[in-house]
Design a protein around this motif. Structure first.
Motif, PDB file in Angstrom:
ATOM      1  N   PHE A  37      45.454  41.021  33.625  1.00 57.61           N
ATOM      2  CA  PHE A  37      45.507  40.803  32.189  1.00 57.61           C
ATOM      3  C   PHE A  37      45.397  39.467  31.743  1.00 57.61           C
ATOM      4  O   PHE A  37      45.341  39.329  30.379  1.00 57.61           O
ATOM      5  CB  PHE A  37      46.576  41.717  31.401  1.00 57.61           C
ATOM      6  N   GLY A  38      45.435  38.686  32.651  1.00 54.23           N
ATOM      7  CA  GLY A  38      45.510  37.071  32.135  1.00 54.23           C
ATOM      8  C   GLY A  38      46.877  37.032  31.051  1.00 54.23           C
ATOM      9  O   GLY A  38      46.375  36.009  30.282  1.00 54.23           O
ATOM     10  N   ILE A  39      47.893  37.278  31.471  1.00 57.24           N
ATOM     11  CA  ILE A  39      49.171  37.222  30.279  1.00 57.24           C
ATOM     12  C   ILE A  39      49.392  35.690  30.168  1.00 57.24           C
ATOM     13  O   ILE A  39      49.110  34.918  31.142  1.00 57.24           O
ATOM     14  CB  ILE A  39      50.144  37.799  30.762  1.00 57.24           C
ATOM     15  N   SER A  40      49.897  35.455  28.872  1.00 55.90           N
ATOM     16  CA  SER A  40      50.648  33.954  28.758  1.00 55.90           C
ATOM     17  C   SER A  40      51.634  33.613  29.763  1.00 55.90           C
ATOM     18  O   SER A  40      52.293  34.538  30.428  1.00 55.90           O
ATOM     19  CB  SER A  40      50.677  33.925  27.410  1.00 55.90           C
ATOM     20  N   GLU A  41      51.882  32.347  29.746  1.00 54.87           N
ATOM     21  CA  GLU A  41      53.145  31.831  30.572  1.00 54.87           C
ATOM     22  C   GLU A  41      54.099  32.383  29.891  1.00 54.87           C
ATOM     23  O   GLU A  41      55.259  32.657  30.586  1.00 54.87           O
ATOM     24  CB  GLU A  41      53.167  30.377  30.508  1.00 54.87           C
ATOM     25  N   ARG A  42      54.311  32.387  28.776  1.00 56.65           N
ATOM     26  CA  ARG A  42      55.697  32.942  27.843  1.00 56.65           C
ATOM     27  C   ARG A  42      55.626  34.643  28.257  1.00 56.65           C
ATOM     28  O   ARG A  42      56.761  34.606  28.494  1.00 56.65           O
ATOM     29  CB  ARG A  42      55.256  32.768  26.304  1.00 56.65           C
ATOM     30  N   THR A  43      54.777  34.938  28.449  1.00 57.76           N
ATOM     31  CA  THR A  43      55.065  36.676  28.876  1.00 57.76           C
ATOM     32  C   THR A  43      55.236  36.656  30.177  1.00 57.76           C
ATOM     33  O   THR A  43      56.087  37.368  30.447  1.00 57.76           O
ATOM     34  CB  THR A  43      53.545  37.208  28.299  1.00 57.76           C
ATOM     35  N   ALA A  44      54.923  36.089  30.979  1.00 50.38           N
ATOM     36  CA  ALA A  44      55.147  35.933  32.440  1.00 50.38           C
ATOM     37  C   ALA A  44      56.527  35.472  32.595  1.00 50.38           C
ATOM     38  O   ALA A  44      57.193  36.219  33.366  1.00 50.38           O
ATOM     39  CB  ALA A  44      54.325  34.987  33.189  1.00 50.38           C
ATOM     40  N   SER A  45      56.918  34.538  32.030  1.00 48.68           N
ATOM     41  CA  SER A  45      58.413  34.025  31.856  1.00 48.68           C
ATOM     42  C   SER A  45      59.381  35.337  31.785  1.00 48.68           C
ATOM     43  O   SER A  45      60.316  35.381  32.268  1.00 48.68           O
ATOM     44  CB  SER A  45      58.585  32.893  30.920  1.00 48.68           C
ATOM     45  N   ALA A  46      59.180  36.107  30.700  1.00 42.25           N
ATOM     46  CA  ALA A  46      59.849  37.040  30.025  1.00 42.25           C
ATOM     47  C   ALA A  46      60.052  38.105  31.188  1.00 42.25           C
ATOM     48  O   ALA A  46      60.889  38.657  31.545  1.00 42.25           O
ATOM     49  CB  ALA A  46      59.589  37.658  29.107  1.00 42.25           C
ATOM     50  N   ILE A  47      58.703  38.404  31.698  1.00 39.40           N
ATOM     51  CA  ILE A  47      58.934  39.517  32.909  1.00 39.40           C
ATOM     52  C   ILE A  47      59.495  38.988  34.143  1.00 39.40           C
ATOM     53  O   ILE A  47      60.430  39.585  34.721  1.00 39.40           O
ATOM     54  CB  ILE A  47      57.332  39.653  33.485  1.00 39.40           C
ATOM     55  N   GLU A  48      59.425  37.714  34.308  1.00 45.79           N
ATOM     56  CA  GLU A  48      60.066  37.057  35.867  1.00 45.79           C
ATOM     57  C   GLU A  48      61.697  36.943  35.406  1.00 45.79           C
ATOM     58  O   GLU A  48      62.378  37.045  36.609  1.00 45.79           O
ATOM     59  CB  GLU A  48      59.434  35.661  36.056  1.00 45.79           C
ATOM     60  N   SER A  49      62.306  36.894  34.118  1.00 43.82           N
ATOM     61  CA  SER A  49      63.636  36.799  34.066  1.00 43.82           C
ATOM     62  C   SER A  49      64.288  37.963  33.590  1.00 43.82           C
ATOM     63  O   SER A  49      65.433  38.176  33.239  1.00 43.82           O
ATOM     64  CB  SER A  49      63.776  35.672  32.802  1.00 43.82           C
ATOM     65  N   HIS A  50      63.592  39.099  33.584  1.00 38.60           N
ATOM     66  CA  HIS A  50      64.208  40.455  33.029  1.00 38.60           C
ATOM     67  C   HIS A  50      65.275  41.101  33.873  1.00 38.60           C
ATOM     68  O   HIS A  50      66.136  41.740  33.126  1.00 38.60           O
ATOM     69  CB  HIS A  50      63.240  41.433  32.886  1.00 38.60           C
ATOM     70  N   MET A  51      65.476  40.613  35.100  1.00 40.65           N
ATOM     71  CA  MET A  51      66.501  41.110  36.046  1.00 40.65           C
ATOM     72  C   MET A  51      68.012  40.319  35.820  1.00 40.65           C
ATOM     73  O   MET A  51      68.945  40.539  36.441  1.00 40.65           O
ATOM     74  CB  MET A  51      66.100  41.327  37.380  1.00 40.65           C
ATOM     75  N   TRP A  52      67.811  39.285  35.000  1.00 45.70           N
ATOM     76  CA  TRP A  52      69.135  38.297  34.906  1.00 45.70           C
ATOM     77  C   TRP A  52      70.250  39.349  34.333  1.00 45.70           C
ATOM     78  O   TRP A  52      69.976  40.183  33.409  1.00 45.70           O
ATOM     79  CB  TRP A  52      68.676  37.229  33.754  1.00 45.70           C
TER      80      TRP A  52
END
Length: 157
Positions: A102-117
Motif C-alpha cells: 500500500f505504500g504507507i507513510s513512515e508515520r503509519t509504518a512507525s505506529a505498526i512497528e511499535s504496537h507491541m510495546w
C-alpha cells in the motif's frame, strides 16, 4: 466503548479500499485469539483506536491511525507454533508487507512497528497514532482472549 452509526460510516469511508483488498481479506484465514481471526482482531483494534482517539482527546491523525490499526498485524502467516519470537518479529513483517502493498507513510509504518510495546522494548511509541494503537491493541487482545474464546464478534460495533 461503542461507535455511533455516524462514526462507523466515517471510519468505513476512510478504509473501504483496504477492506476490499484480497490480501487484507486473507487475514480471515488466520486465527489470532480464540475464535477471533487476525482480520477481526485488526477490525476490533481499528474501531477501538478510532473511539479512543475521538472520545479521549488524543488528537491523532485519523487516516494515519486507522490505516496503521487495520494493518498492524498484516504479517500474513499462522503464528501458532512460531514461539515467542513472533511477538518481536511480526510488527516489522506487518510494516514491510503494508509498505510493499500500500505504500504507507513512515508515520503509519512507525505506529505498526511499535504496537507491541512494551514487549518490543526497543520500539516504543513515538507518535500519538502509535500510542493510541498500542493501547487499543492491548485492550482488544485482552478482551478477545478472555471473552471471545468461543464466539467471534465485534467489540465496538
Amino acid at each position: 466503548m461503542k461507535l455511533s452509526a455516524d462514526e462507523i460510516r466515517e471510519l468505513d469511508a476512510l478504509l473501504e479500499p483496504l477492506y476490499a483488498d484480497e490480501q487484507v481479506q486473507s487475514m480471515n484465514d488466520f486465527v489470532q485469539h480464540g475464535a477471533v481471526s487476525t482480520y477481526a482482531h485488526c477490525r476490533n483494534v481499528t474501531d477501538a483506536s478510532f473511539w479512543i482517539n475521538r472520545h479521549l482527546g488524543f488528537h491523532a491523525d485519523e487516516p494515519t491511525l486507522v490505516t496503521a490499526a487495520l494493518l498492524h498485524d498484516f504479517y500474513l502467516y499462522d503464528w501458532h507454533g512460531s514461539g515467542w519470537r513472533h511477538s518481536y518479529r511480526h510488527p516489522l513483517c506487518a510494516s514491510r508487507n503494508a509498505q510493499a502493498r500500500f505504500g504507507i507513510s513512515e508515520r503509519t509504518a512507525s505506529a505498526i512497528e511499535s504496537h507491541m510495546w512494551p514487549i518490543g522494548i526497543t520500539r516504543p511509541p513515538r507518535t500519538r497514532e502509535a500510542l493510541v494503537l498500542c493501547i487499543a491493541d492491548k485492550y482488544c487482545a485482552l478482551l478477545e482472549t478472555l471473552l471471545l474464546r468461543k464466539e467471534a464478534k465485534s467489540l465496538c460495533r
